[in-house]
Design an enzyme around this catalytic site. Structure first.
Site: not given
Ligand code: GLN
Length: 487
Positions: A79, A154, A178
């Site tokens: 990420k 996210s 997330s």
């Protein structure tokens, strides 16, 4: 071999060790899939093809010599909020569009040390604020099951990349859901660790008392392997806990018989899609068939999770994001008139609308006169939620319920109404407020869209959560389904 992308992290690590294929071959195949899907999915912000291929060649040399770690030669993605030395870390924001970190986050360093090869950085909601991956400066990520829908957020880029089998595993972070929410919406397994289990050093901070890293992969066994390598004490994170990391992989086959599962009454509420609920209840029946005992438990303070979170998280975010001032690093406006102009315009240009909303809310709830009314009160309710969980875990071993109220929704469907967007995390936020380990595992489909079962465990009981998730995956094959376009 053309089916390499269908193999799990566990299978690939074993295949590489047995020299059934090379890391160069595997990394090359993943890079080709990333390139071919980028226009459709937008799952990556940065792809590091050349260094990845060089690392793969080095991994092949190690494997040929019979050396290497548990993940040697296995491709993964990070990420884009984990700092990566020499590679841009954007956090999905214009603010950090030009930021190249001088060091690796502990998670990145640990996975590298275990032999994993990073193929790049995945797209995400700006500063991890969002539930749909629509707040990224780099544009939205699309759901591999249906490109008109969001992947969740996210960690939407990581989830989409794994669901489309561009990489077999990816890192993510979970402040209010997330990892679990995008895992559920993309039909993969996602696991966040106990707060303090995985180092936050080098993770761009959103809400420091809630942020925790974890893994996204097809199966619970894969998450066990990745998490085992990511976890552990780190003296550079003062909230990191100094307890040994159990071997989550070795624990996977423990029998389930007698496991006490608590069904979270507050999660089976009127907001839950009835077809989604049917899938979750089917999965619970599978557990009963495996010898687990189901009881309903009530956590009366849990429905307050969302309002508590939207005081605590913005408060911490407003403080954490104060460092992006256009002076030391990140975006700086052109020709500032004076210092105030520099701050105002650099932050005004660098941050997107959702980040600004959070910074303003957070500054408000922390300001003199409102601190007691909002922030302190939220912290008190947070303690009640934590106490509810602790009480529940005196009676049951794990808690289960849906991960989200509905399957994936259309792009744009909720962007105009932040409250509707925030309610996506109604079932996931509780575990963050209490700092608990939690996973989402695929448990069915509603109109061709994946459904997630959430499993929450007591503090530091990652092994128990993963073992329960693995038991479902031995009995069902939901986690092996791949979207048709990426099969
Ligand atoms: N969707 C939640 C938010 O927008 C949670 C995000 C997260 O876990 N990073 O804050």
């Amino acid at each position: 071999m053309s089916d390499l992308h269908r193999q799990s992290v566990t299978q690939l690590a074993a295949g590489l060790r047995a020299r059934r294929f090379s890391s160069v071959e595997l990394v090359g195949a993943c890079l080709a899939r990333i390139e071919a899907s980028q226009a459709a999915l937008n799952a990556f912000v940065t792809v590091t093809g050349e260094p990845a291929l060089a690392a793969a060649a080095q991994a092949d040399r190690l494997l040929a010599a019979g050396d290497g770690g548990p993940l040697t030669g296995v491709p993964i993605a990070h990420k884009d909020l984990f700092c990566t030395q020499g590679v841009r870390t954007s956090c999905g924001s214009r603010m950090l569009d030009n930021f190249v970190s001088p060091y690796d986050a502990t998670v990145v360093a640990k996975l590298k040390a275990a032999g994993a090869i990073s193929l790049g950085k995945t797209n995400m909601d700006e500063f991890a604020m969002g539930s749909s991956n629509e707040t990224s400066f780099y544009g939205p990520v699309r759901n591999p099951w249906n490109p008109a829908l969001v992947p969740g957020g996210s960690s939407g880029g990581s989830a989409a990349a794994v669901a489309a089998r561009l990489v077999p595993g990816a890192t993510g972070t979970d402040t209010g859901g997330s990892i679990r929410q995008p895992a559920a919406l993309c039909g993969i397994t996602g696991m966040k660790a106990t707060y303090g289990r995985v180092s936050r050093h080098g993770m761009v901070a959103f809400a420091s008392s809630l942020d925790q890293a974890g893994a996204l992969a097809p199966s619970a066994a894969d998450c066990a392997l990745l998490l085992r390598e990511m976890a552990g004490f780190d003296e550079r994170d003062s909230t990191s806990v100094d307890t040994p990391v159990p071997d989550y992989v070795a624990a996977l086959e423990q029998p389930l018989a007698g496991l006490k599962i608590g069904l979270l009454r507050e999660f089976f509420d009127k907001g839950l899609d009835p077809a989604y609920e049917r899938c979750v209840r089917e999965a619970l029946k599978v557990y009963e068939g495996l010898g687990a005992k189901l009881t309903e438990v009530s956590l009366p303070s849990l429905p307050l999770s969302v309002p508590v979170y939207y005081v605590v998280a913005p408060a911490e975010c407003s403080s954490n994001l104060a460092r992006f001032d256009g002076v030391r690093f990140g975006h700086r406006c052109e020709n500032p008139r004076d210092l105030n102009d520099l701050y105002r315009r650099s932050r005004g240009e660098g941050f997107g609308a959702e980040v600004k909303r959070r910074v303003m809310t957070g500054t408000y709830v922390l300001s003199a006169g409102y601190y007691d009314a909002y922030y302190l009160k939220a912290q008190r309710v947070r303690a009640l939620i934590n106490a509810d969980f602790i009480r529940a875990f005196k009676e049951v071993d794990v808690l289960m319920g849906p991960t989200t109220p509905t399957p994936a929704f259309a792009l744009g469907a909720k962007t105009a109404d932040p409250i509707t967007m925030y309610l996506n995390d109604i079932y996931t936020i509780g575990a963050n407020l209490a700092g608990l380990p939690a996973a989402s595992v695929p448990c069915g489909f509603v109109q061709d869209l994946p459904v997630g079962l959430q499993i929450v465990g007591p503090h530091f009981a990652e092994a128990r959560v993963l073992t329960a998730a693995h038991a479902l995956q031995r009995a069902t094959d939901w986690h092996t389904r791949v979207p048709r376009a990426y099969a």
